[in-house]
Design an enzyme around this catalytic site. Sequence first.
Site, PDB file in Angstrom:
ATOM      1  CB  ALA A 186      -0.928   0.000   1.210  1.00  0.00           C
ATOM      2  CB  SER A 187       1.916   3.572  -2.095  1.00  0.00           C
ATOM      3  OG  SER A 187       2.605   4.790  -2.241  1.00  0.00           O
ATOM      4  CB  ALA A 188      -0.832   6.786   1.826  1.00  0.00           C
ATOM      5  CB  SER A 189       0.213  11.702   0.628  1.00  0.00           C
ATOM      6  OG  SER A 189      -0.534  11.723   1.824  1.00  0.00           O
ATOM      7  CB  ALA A 192       4.147   6.182   5.443  1.00  0.00           C
ATOM      8  CD  GLN A 193       6.662   2.891  -0.477  1.00  0.00           C
ATOM      9  OE1 GLN A 193       6.136   3.590  -1.346  1.00  0.00           O
ATOM     10  NE2 GLN A 193       7.717   2.152  -0.718  1.00  0.00           N
ATOM     11  CB  VAL A 194       2.229  -0.709   4.286  1.00  0.00           C
ATOM     12  CG1 VAL A 194       2.290  -1.964   5.165  1.00  0.00           C
ATOM     13  CG2 VAL A 194       1.587   0.444   5.056  1.00  0.00           C
ATOM     14  CE  LYS A 225       1.382   4.677   7.713  1.00  0.00           C
ATOM     15  NZ  LYS A 225       0.108   5.010   8.416  1.00  0.00           N
ATOM     16  CG  ASP A 270      -8.454   8.238   7.780  1.00  0.00           C
ATOM     17  OD1 ASP A 270      -9.411   8.594   7.062  1.00  0.00           O
ATOM     18  OD2 ASP A 270      -7.298   8.137   7.350  1.00  0.00           O
TER      19      ASP A 270
END
Length: 566
Positions: free
Chosen positions: A143-146, A148-150, A164, A299
């Site tokens: 998974a990738s977000a603004s 961090a990524q996992v 993470k 969230d």
Amino acid sequence: MARATPRPPGYRRLGPRHAWRMLRIARTFAKYGLDELLGLIPIFRPYAWVSRLIPFRNRMVRRHSRGRRLRLALEALGPPFIKLGQVLSTRRDLLPPDIIDELAFLQDDVAPFDGDAAAAIVARALGDDLATLFPEFDRAPVASASIAQVHRAALPDGTPVAVKVRRPGIERLIDTDLAVMFAIAALGERAHPEARRLKLVAVVGEFAKTIHDELDLEKEGAHASQLRRNFRDNPILLVPQVHWHRTAREVLTLEWIEGVAIDERDALARAGADVEAVSRFAAEVFFQQVFRDGYFHADMHPGNVFVGAGNQLQVVDFGIMGTLAADQRRYLADMLLAFLERDYPRAAWVHLEAGYVPPDTDMAAFEDALRAIAEPVLDRPLHEISMAHLLIRLFQTTRRFHMETQPQLILLQKTMVNVEGIAREFNPAMNIWTAVQPLLREWMMAEKGPARLWRELRREAPEWGRLLPGLPRQTASFLERALNDELILNLRGPQLEAIRSEVRRGIGRLALAGSGGALVLAAALTALLPGAGAPLGFPAWWLAAGLGGAGAVLILAGLAGPRRRD
């Protein structure tokens, strides 16, 4: 003359890097036809004119709504602005509904960064060789977000974990953008009344706190640890365990979970998930987080909620958590029950008692406004009722009654929107409030019963010990001043009703404490008089103990009575 706005943190640190960033922001807003936004900032106004010369710009303006154009602009400006848009999407008290609805579609899903760079960050942050820390470390993120990524990894004993990793350079990028945002907000407030009404500097300050919290992965681990502890005796929710010895500010290591995303209906059907059980668990998890604990995952979008074996709910991503104090939880429960039972006078008085509206509010008009808000929502079929939508309309309508913005309630409203959306998508036949309502009523009965009184009495015991010795002297002084007409109350101004209420409460507390004191005195006299209990057929000390106990309860009730809300 425009009121000067104090320069916010970061304003004086602007340099060439910030100037280029501001230029890009202006060009992006111009490209997407956001002339109204450009007009709020004096240095951006020339772009509002130049933007009309940009090819295909007018076609974009005609084709897309202003909300969509704002969303596209924020996405083009990168992670910090995407995060800002997500924060603004909860502020229905500030922005029009069409913009809020569009900002709700902002996705925190960005391209991953290099897996080798992630491995290097892990080794540096944890101060050890990667192979020692994680003999298995998958370079491809799951998974990738603004922020961090996992990555999936394994501990030396083979235990699978989720690691993470914070994006390289993201803190510097966010600090740059925050300084620019603060400067733009300050310039806007100094130049435009509408920008001052929107309190742009305060909004950016709220956003800065949120995003700095998300940057600290150790803090996120603490959130996860607290939520896991809150549900340690309830197996319906799994919060992954934090591996603290492999966690730092830039790296968070959590237990790996094997659940199926709650929005993958086909996969859930293949796994044999029980729709009714998962729906009930979702309602119970929401209730326990918000009302029992006052500490909730803020969230809860579908990407963060999974279903595991035995229909167990599983959650991830603990960067944003909400808190509600005990009095806020009681008022909120009372308000929701009043709305669900269509008891609008009680709903209005709950708002007044909570201090959400001023004491001089026209309660008849406020009650009528609440009725107008709730009836269109509550008249729908049961499975379509949305309390989140009701709260949204409440925040929009009650501005004319000078209802103050409650940041935690706005965060809760966002959570309610997410939870209702998940529940409705997962099980359209069920309304979450049909399950929550009896839990709310039972909880409220407990909160207003003897158990709560006993908890309050125990908590206030040290304060009673300080106040009791001086109570007789203070009471005598108060009564003497009142009898000598020396007690002057200056009751003027908009807080008149609040002062009157406080005086009435104070007199009531004083009466309870005085009555209790009289009973304690009677108990003392009974204990000193020989044979006082003979006519009643039991020893005198029984009567003295009963009188003394009753007196103590009255004194403590007077001291523990409701206090003024500041």
